[in-house]
Design an enzyme around this catalytic site. Structure first.
Site, short mmCIF file in Angstrom:
data_model
loop_
_atom_site.label_atom_id
_atom_site.label_comp_id
_atom_site.label_asym_id
_atom_site.label_seq_id
_atom_site.Cartn_x
_atom_site.Cartn_y
_atom_site.Cartn_z
N GLY A 85 0.84 -1.19 0.00
CA GLY A 85 0.00 0.00 0.00
C GLY A 85 0.87 1.24 0.00
O GLY A 85 2.10 1.15 0.00
N ARG A 107 1.67 5.50 4.96
CA ARG A 107 0.67 5.76 6.01
C ARG A 107 -0.70 5.19 5.67
O ARG A 107 -1.72 5.71 6.06
CB ARG A 107 0.55 7.26 6.30
CG ARG A 107 1.83 7.92 6.76
CD ARG A 107 2.22 7.43 8.14
NE ARG A 107 3.49 7.97 8.55
CZ ARG A 107 4.63 7.28 8.57
NH1 ARG A 107 4.66 6.03 8.21
NH2 ARG A 107 5.74 7.85 8.97
N SER A 108 -0.71 4.05 4.96
CA SER A 108 -1.98 3.41 4.60
C SER A 108 -2.44 2.40 5.65
O SER A 108 -3.53 1.85 5.52
CB SER A 108 -1.85 2.71 3.24
OG SER A 108 -0.87 1.69 3.29
N THR A 165 14.19 -3.97 9.01
CA THR A 165 15.26 -3.93 8.00
C THR A 165 15.88 -2.54 7.84
O THR A 165 16.77 -2.36 7.03
CB THR A 165 14.72 -4.39 6.64
OG1 THR A 165 13.69 -3.49 6.23
CG2 THR A 165 14.18 -5.81 6.71
N HIS A 178 8.79 2.63 18.57
CA HIS A 178 8.03 1.53 17.96
C HIS A 178 8.26 0.22 18.70
O HIS A 178 7.32 -0.56 18.89
CB HIS A 178 8.39 1.37 16.48
CG HIS A 178 7.82 2.44 15.61
ND1 HIS A 178 6.48 2.72 15.56
CD2 HIS A 178 8.41 3.28 14.72
CE1 HIS A 178 6.27 3.70 14.69
NE2 HIS A 178 7.42 4.06 14.18
N ASP A 202 9.44 -5.83 8.18
CA ASP A 202 9.05 -4.44 7.95
C ASP A 202 10.30 -3.60 7.75
O ASP A 202 11.01 -3.32 8.71
CB ASP A 202 8.23 -3.95 9.14
CG ASP A 202 7.38 -2.73 8.83
OD1 ASP A 202 7.48 -2.20 7.71
OD2 ASP A 202 6.62 -2.32 9.72
#
Length: 171
Positions: free
Chosen positions: A11, A14-15, A37, A52, A82
């Protein structure tokens, strides 16, 4: 867990890709792996990464690996990778923007990494929905990521396109 499963979540920026991937992982296991990564390029980015990690909570196993995912044993685990965009960037920047060399390196490592019996949830950006850049380097990176995404999508058992926080199931 006896078989491997590959899920691709793609996507725009920020989807809701990462949030969806993390919720999916937690619905599949009580102790997922988060495989980051990203390189740390400045202090603000380092702080963001630490935030995070804290937000994910203690049930997550956090692993950071910028390139050689194939060296990480995730057998029997659910792992969120991610993200593919930053993973590809790490090769692209190291090869001075050589698309062919970068593509070969990423796809070779993808194939080796996904030989394990695990559930792989790959998060990537869909850059192909945007306009064409006037910058040659950006166009070459868009080509690289498009081809990497196609490779992973072809190998995936499931694929989800995130649109404004809403999952659209592609396969």
């Amino acid at each position: 867990m006896g078989t491997k499963r590959i899920i691709l979540i793609t996507g725009g920026q920020r989807s809701g890709k990462s949030s969806y991937a993390q919720k999916l992982a937690l619905s599949l296991t009580d102790n997922p792996v988060y495989l980051a990564t990203s390189a740390v390029w400045d202090e603000e980015h380092r702080q963001r990464i630490e935030r995070h990690k804290r937000d994910r909570g203690p049930e997550w196993t956090n692993i950071e690996e910028q390139k050689d995912l194939q060296n990480i044993d995730v057998t029997g685990r659910v792992v969120v990778i991610d993200c593919v965009t930053l993973w590809s960037t790490n090769f692209f920047s190291e090869t001075d923007g050589d698309v062919d060399v970068s593509l070969a390196a990423v796809t070779e490592r993808f194939e080796a990494f996904t030989q394990q019996n695990a559930t792989f949830i790959f998060v990537t950006n869909e850059l192909g929905l945007g306009g064409t850049s006037t910058n040659d380097l950006q166009r070459r990176f868009n080509d690289l990521l498009g081809w990497v995404n196609q490779h992973i999508a072809a190998a995936s058992d499931e694929m989800v396109l995130m649109v404004s926080g809403i999952p659209v199931y592609i396969k």
